[in-house]
Design an enzyme around this catalytic site. Sequence first.
Site, PDB file in Angstrom:
ATOM      1  N   ASP A 291       4.199   3.382  22.243  1.00  0.00           N
ATOM      2  CA  ASP A 291       5.481   3.481  22.923  1.00  0.00           C
ATOM      3  C   ASP A 291       5.591   2.271  23.856  1.00  0.00           C
ATOM      4  OD1 ASP A 291       7.888   4.679  23.997  1.00  0.00           O
ATOM      5  OD2 ASP A 291       6.667   5.217  25.743  1.00  0.00           O
TER       6      ASP A 291
ATOM      7  N   ASP B 218       3.626   8.265  26.784  1.00  0.00           N
ATOM      8  CA  ASP B 218       3.505   8.872  28.110  1.00  0.00           C
ATOM      9  C   ASP B 218       4.648   9.806  28.468  1.00  0.00           C
ATOM     10  OD1 ASP B 218       5.548   6.935  28.482  1.00  0.00           O
ATOM     11  OD2 ASP B 218       5.090   6.862  30.621  1.00  0.00           O
TER      12      ASP B 218
END
Length: 745
Positions: free
Chosen positions: A426, A630
């Site tokens: 990500d 996250d």
Amino acid sequence: MSKPLRLALRGMTCGACVASVDKALKRVNGVEQVSVNLPDRSAEITGKANPQALIKAVQDAGFDATPLDADYGEAERQAEESAALKKVWIKTWVALSVGAPQMLFMITGHLPMLEDARFLWGLIGLVTLATMVYSGGHFYQGAWISLKNHRANMDSLIALGTAAAWLYSTLMVLWPEIVPPESRHVYYEAAVFIIGLVNLGQALETRARGNASQAIHRLIQLQPDVATLITPEGEEKKMRLASVQASDLLRVRPGERIPVDGILAEGETQVDESMLTGEPVPVRKIKKDWLSAGTVNQGGSIKIRVRKTGEDTALAQIINQVRKAQGSKPAIGRLADQISAIFVPLVIFISVITALVWWLIGPEPQSAYMLVSAMAVLVIACPCALGLATPMSIMVGVGRAAGKGILIRKGDALQEASKLNAIVLDKTGTITQGKPRMVNFALQATAPDGLTKELLLANLASLEQASEHPLGAAVVAAAKEQGLKIPKTNTPEILAGLGLKGRIDGQSWLVGNRSLLEAEGISLSDTVAEEAAGMADQGQTCIYLVVDGQLAALIAVADPVKEDAAEAIQRLFKAGIRVIMLTGDSLRTAQAVARQVGITEVYAEVKPDEKASKVKDLQAKGLKVGMVGDGINDAPALAQANVGFAIGTGTDIAIESADLTLMRGSLQGVADAMLISRATVRNIRQNLFGAFIYNSLGIPLAAGVLYPLTGWLLSPTYAAAAMALSSVTVVSNANRLRYLKLDKE
């Protein structure tokens, strides 16, 4: 699901013992799941079973158990194990002291013949028996209990072998005429020496296991026993940590460990968080910052408002997670557990067959050869090394990872991480810091007269204070850093997905993205459009500020790339890993960030619900995929991946969805985790190979397969030494992981 119950176990020595305890616990009503850890000598039980019923089940199986709780914790268990280890050392030296002289006199011929000194040999037999009872009584007790429970374990093998040696020798002393003269041999020294060597192996193994489990011990020792409470009257007094409550105010002085999770209520300091995160650089903490139990206050005296205590603290959760991972079994180790469970009965069967073969077709004296070979088979085949091969490596590998700020939730993840050939990252909060900051404030020539850069920024910050958007927070932070006085304004109108609209000093203010300008009918000149495009090419988000219909400024906000992200990604490339960026941001911004860290494969503008599908597509192409994220929107992808890595600074949902948690928030943890994973799996294979080869070669040698060709027969004493050495070798090899060198070290 109810809170798991942990039991400290006593008496377990091999994989067969593990299988017995596991089976006994699973039979108790209310038990949902059982995990028995041989190296740690513990069991974790999930369900609603009565603790006393669990303990009774363990005792009925021939072992002993104590609940690991506030009354009997890790410190008490360590003290008990230390005392038990001292006893084992004493028993070891007693047995070896009795056996060594006998063996020496036998080799040098200083002992008289059996027929000439039967009284002396009878006395030696009694001394040997007393030594066997004192130094090896636990083997015979364990074997008897195992027999009553219709099972067999390592104790059964040792008891059978040594008892057979002593009984045969005693028969030779009392009634030597029952066998031909050439069969009249005594094996007292072998019986007592075997017990001494097995005890020696267990003592060395226990000491090595203590070194292997240091990761847990170090974490437990991080939390102090007492805290300094500040009473409502302002007095300070020491009190046990168990009595501290949420909302209490504590004093922590320089050099002291922070005892609880809480908020910094007063003061500023530097905190060493290395034992939790692996990050060696102290972190600056100011008022309202979060503090974690176990970290060290390296600055001034501070006050903490308690938020979490006991098992609710992050430290307690980390200890629990490490313990669970150390007790888990990856697929590679389950075969060894299954073999260990049936191995002992198989060895007893092989020993009986060996004895029969020597009795039927062996040379004279058949009875002596039969006893020596059968006894050697029993002793050398103990499956201790096989039972320890996987759990020892897992214990040390998980502990090594914890020391680097990598929390592994289960053994399967440790094994799977070694197979990964693709890592999906990500962007926000993973490659970047996840904390946007203003990097440019470009005042435009079309700005209304009288509005300076400082005034524009201060007024803009007053509008953005009403917004919870990260970009707005970056503008407010920039104004505060410059020491600007932020005026109070009326609450602006929040335009979802576009920006803000408000009035300041009678003027109309608009702040937002390009779509907001188009919605308001405001056009941009080619020069301004090029300037905004240049910001986007650098991975910056452009915010447009319009006052009374005139473009006043372009504000560039960027989420900086983490300092070590590029280096970490290069480590992954070097390890042969394909690295892919997966983000919901625009392609231009994603590519700009990718260029900074050296990533060439980018999937941008991917919606949250599409991330898991992208991971699935990569898996369909034959890739073993690790996902690093996250945020909440990363949770499905983390769960879909072969191994999910959660950034520890991210959300709880992401962390719960992942297999590994990187407490430092650094991508270096991904590379470290994969190196540790590969080394641990390699270590497990070495241990299993050694244990299998040892038993595969040892049993035929002990049975006398080489005797027809070489005339050589393995002594039971040497068999005992080899068996003890095999367990010590496995434990020592696992301990090598503690010193594993990573690229960054």
